[in-house]
Motif scaffolding. Structure first.
Motif, PDB file in Angstrom:
ATOM      1  N   MET B  84       0.833  -1.211   0.000  1.00 51.19           N
ATOM      2  CA  MET B  84       0.000   0.000   0.000  1.00 51.19           C
ATOM      3  C   MET B  84       0.863   1.254   0.000  1.00 51.19           C
ATOM      4  SD  MET B  84      -3.542   0.145   1.543  1.00 51.19           S
ATOM      5  CE  MET B  84      -4.913  -0.670   0.780  1.00 51.19           C
ATOM      6  N   LEU B  87       2.674   1.465  -3.541  1.00 55.90           N
ATOM      7  CA  LEU B  87       1.805   1.649  -4.709  1.00 55.90           C
ATOM      8  C   LEU B  87       0.880   2.865  -4.567  1.00 55.90           C
ATOM      9  CD1 LEU B  87       0.786  -2.043  -5.524  1.00 55.90           C
ATOM     10  CD2 LEU B  87       2.642  -0.694  -6.478  1.00 55.90           C
ATOM     11  N   GLN B  88       1.176   3.715  -3.594  1.00 51.13           N
ATOM     12  CA  GLN B  88       0.396   4.950  -3.433  1.00 51.13           C
ATOM     13  C   GLN B  88      -1.066   4.701  -3.077  1.00 51.13           C
ATOM     14  OE1 GLN B  88       1.349   8.061  -3.275  1.00 51.13           O
ATOM     15  NE2 GLN B  88       3.451   7.437  -3.572  1.00 51.13           N
ATOM     16  N   GLN B  89      -1.347   3.593  -2.406  1.00 53.13           N
ATOM     17  CA  GLN B  89      -2.733   3.344  -2.020  1.00 53.13           C
ATOM     18  C   GLN B  89      -3.011   3.825  -0.605  1.00 53.13           C
ATOM     19  OE1 GLN B  89      -2.794  -0.871  -2.471  1.00 53.13           O
ATOM     20  NE2 GLN B  89      -3.579  -0.775  -4.542  1.00 53.13           N
ATOM     21  N   PRO B  91      -2.602   6.660   0.886  1.00 53.72           N
ATOM     22  CA  PRO B  91      -3.333   7.931   1.047  1.00 53.72           C
ATOM     23  C   PRO B  91      -4.853   7.762   1.034  1.00 53.72           C
ATOM     24  CG  PRO B  91      -1.507   8.247  -0.451  1.00 53.72           C
ATOM     25  CD  PRO B  91      -1.544   6.769  -0.143  1.00 53.72           C
ATOM     26  N   ASP B  92      -5.368   6.763   0.290  1.00 57.41           N
ATOM     27  CA  ASP B  92      -6.819   6.540   0.290  1.00 57.41           C
ATOM     28  C   ASP B  92      -7.332   6.241   1.689  1.00 57.41           C
ATOM     29  OD1 ASP B  92      -6.852   6.888  -2.414  1.00 57.41           O
ATOM     30  OD2 ASP B  92      -7.022   4.756  -2.910  1.00 57.41           O
TER      31      ASP B  92
END
Lengths: 308, 254
Positions: B84, B87-89, B91-92
């Motif tokens: 996460m 893979l820039q997930q 921030p969600d």
């Protein structure tokens, strides 16, 4: 005074010994389309990352509809949808599922989210791809997915970090139209950009940021009027050169057969100039106007181009 | 106020994530356990006499179950969290109205489910292939649950701290696998010299393996109560660490 959707007060942030934000202040009234305009590395992303809870601040405050983003984070985050600059990647789930997850994080169950997700997928042209994985989408589709994800919980405020960076012209115009539509439907929009045209076309107001400081704020029009270099150049015919010019109530300079007027609203002044000159029988060969842009404003504020 | 739907959503994402790649997350543990049974068990069994009154294959089964459980539980949370991040997930999650505790719990539950699923499947392999008796199924499940939860939490701590796959692999290869092997999966520590026996008492995995061995075979090097308390202690320790680190956001925010 209209209700403020976002208030950023004296926000400071440093990374090790580099000051990223040196006291940023921003007020965005509800329903406004607001642009944070500045070059890469100016502090735009840091500002919105603090606002949305991704980065710790050193000092200052961020309020969303009057509530603090740290102590009232559940309320403030539920009001905001963010389309980040960096596109995320996922290996496991379809984009439709990712939207259901996103809605779930905001406390919306699958049944309630279904209608919104269907309409977003349709509106953003992603319906046929809803069972695809993110990596199977084109760059433009990923960008549209990013916006769908930001809107899935129907937030009052939409924050877009460089939404059209690396996007082709056609998609850029499509996205602009969609953003206008959202704005017309009452969404408050905060957009960061280093595209002058984007800020000028879309934003009600902009703040110009550079090196962690807000340099100037106002509507794109008022900023260009105040700080831009707009003007009118009138080329006279040869025989008119020696004629005595009428005493126009404007700043002007003469060079050979050209008269240059420094004015803020060229399009409003042209009729007056034509009228005055023709009334004195001074024949005009051609007229050229120079409208200034926010680029000139940025240049005059910082002494450098925004894309440097 | 708890964001129940958010907690449920993230948990189901974490569980769905590993089930969607079951060939990487569930099957390998089963295959390697069957291989252990075939190679270690059936070939070595001829040469190794019974340990503590049970056949060698039988003796190693509880350890294999425990090893599978704790490696799967910890790798689920550690790799999911690191993924996460990379893979820039993340921030969600961090910009959603989820608290640090909710995010941590969802991850821990996801890893614990994977640990339990793997542990139970290897247990079934044992029951089906070598008639493994399970004397106290309730106790076995309790140990599986506690160890899954504890090591899932530990994995979440690792996933938050790690910045690359390299670092994660290092923890796995230099700590978890050796500690598991040295915890007595394949031998009774009574077979070791005295100094090595004493060292084993400092290895928490030793207690986990002997705890579950007792509930399955009623054989153990350590008292089952000591094992149980160690499991509870590890669970509390790692859960608190994982939650506190997530709440502080120190390793995942700037």
């Amino acid at each position: 005074m209209p209700e403020l959707a976002i208030q950023i007060k004296d926000l400071k942030k440093s990374y090790q010994d580099v000051f990223a934000l040196k006291g940023v202040n921003v007020d965005i009234p509800k329903g406004e389309f607001f642009g944070l305009l500045g070059p890469n590395g100016a502090g735009k992303t840091t500002t919105i990352n603090i606002l949305t809870g991704l980065v710790f601040k050193d000092s200052g405050n961020c309020l969303v509809f009057g509530k603090d983003t740290v102590s009232n984070y559940r309320f403030t985050r539920s009001k905001i949808g963010i389309a980040a600059q960096e596109l995320s990647v996922d290996w496991f789930f379809s984009i439709e599922n990712l939207l259901f997850f996103q809605a779930g994080y905001y406390g919306i169950n699958r049944i309630d989210a279904k209608q919104k997700i269907d309409s977003l997928l349709k509106r953003l042209g992603l319906n046929k791809k809803k069972n695809s994985k993110l990596r199977q989408l084109s760059g433009g589709m990923k960008r549209r997915f990013q916006i769908a994800k930001a809107l899935v919980h129907d937030p009052d405020i939409l924050i877009l970090d460089e939404p059209t960076a690396g996007v082709d012209v056609e998609l850029r115009h499509e996205l602009w139209n969609y953003l206008r539509e959202l704005h017309n439907n009452g969404k408050t929009i905060l957009l960061t950009t280093h595209y002058i045209e984007e800020a000028e076309l879309l934003c009600d107001n902009v703040s110009i940021i550079d090196e962690g400081k807000i340099l100037k704020k106002g509507s794109p029009k008022s900023l260009t009027e105040d700080l831009g270099k707009s003007g009118i150049t009138v080329q006279l015919t040869q025989e008119s050169i020696d004629k005595k010019l009428p005493m126009l109530d404007l700043d002007y300079s003469i060079e050979d057969s050209r008269i240059h007027f420094s004015v803020k609203n060229p399009e409003l002044v042209i009729p007056k100039i034509i009228q005055e000159l023709t009334s004195k029988n001074i024949a005009i060969h051609s007229i050229k106007t120079e409208t200034s842009s926010l680029e000139d404003v940025f240049l005059s504020l910082t002494g450098k181009s925004i894309n440097e | 106020m708890v964001n129940w739907i958010g907690l449920y959503t993230l948990t189901s994402r974490e569980v769905g994530r590993f089930f969607s790649v079951y060939r990487q997350t569930v099957i390998p543990g089963l295959i390697s356990s069957v291989l252990y049974i075939l190679i270690f068990g059936f070939t070595l069994e001829q040469r190794i006499s019974e340990i503590q009154g049970v056949s060698y294959t039988m003796f190693i089964m509880p350890g294999l179950i425990m090893m599978n459980t704790l490696t799967n539980a910890s790798s689920n949370t550690s790799s999911s969290m690191l993924q996460m991040k990379l893979l820039q997930q993340l921030p969600d999650l961090l910009t959603a109205p989820l608290s640090g505790i909710e995010i941590a719990l969802a991850y821990i539950i996801g890893g614990a489910v994977r640990g339990m699923v793997n542990g139970i499947l290897v247990l079934l392999v044992g029951v089906l292939l070598i008639d493994l008796p399970v004397h106290d199924i309730g106790g076995t499940l309790l140990f599986l649950f506690l160890v899954s939860w504890a090591f899932s939490s530990m994995g979440l701590v690792m996933g938050q701290i790690a910045e690359s796959w390299d670092q994660l692999a290092m923890i796995q290869n230099f700590f978890l696998t050796p500690l598991s092997f040295l915890g007595g999966v394949f031998y009774s520590i009574k077979m070791l010299p005295n100094w090595a026996q004493s060292l084993s008492y400092f290895n928490p995995i030793y207690y986990m393996i002997n705890g579950i061995r007792y509930t399955i075979l009623e054989k153990s090097d350590s008292s089952v109560m000591t094992s149980l308390w160690m499991a509870v202690l590890l669970t509390i320790l790692f859960t608190s660490l994982a939650i506190l680190l997530m709440k502080s956001g120190k390793r995942i925010k700037q």
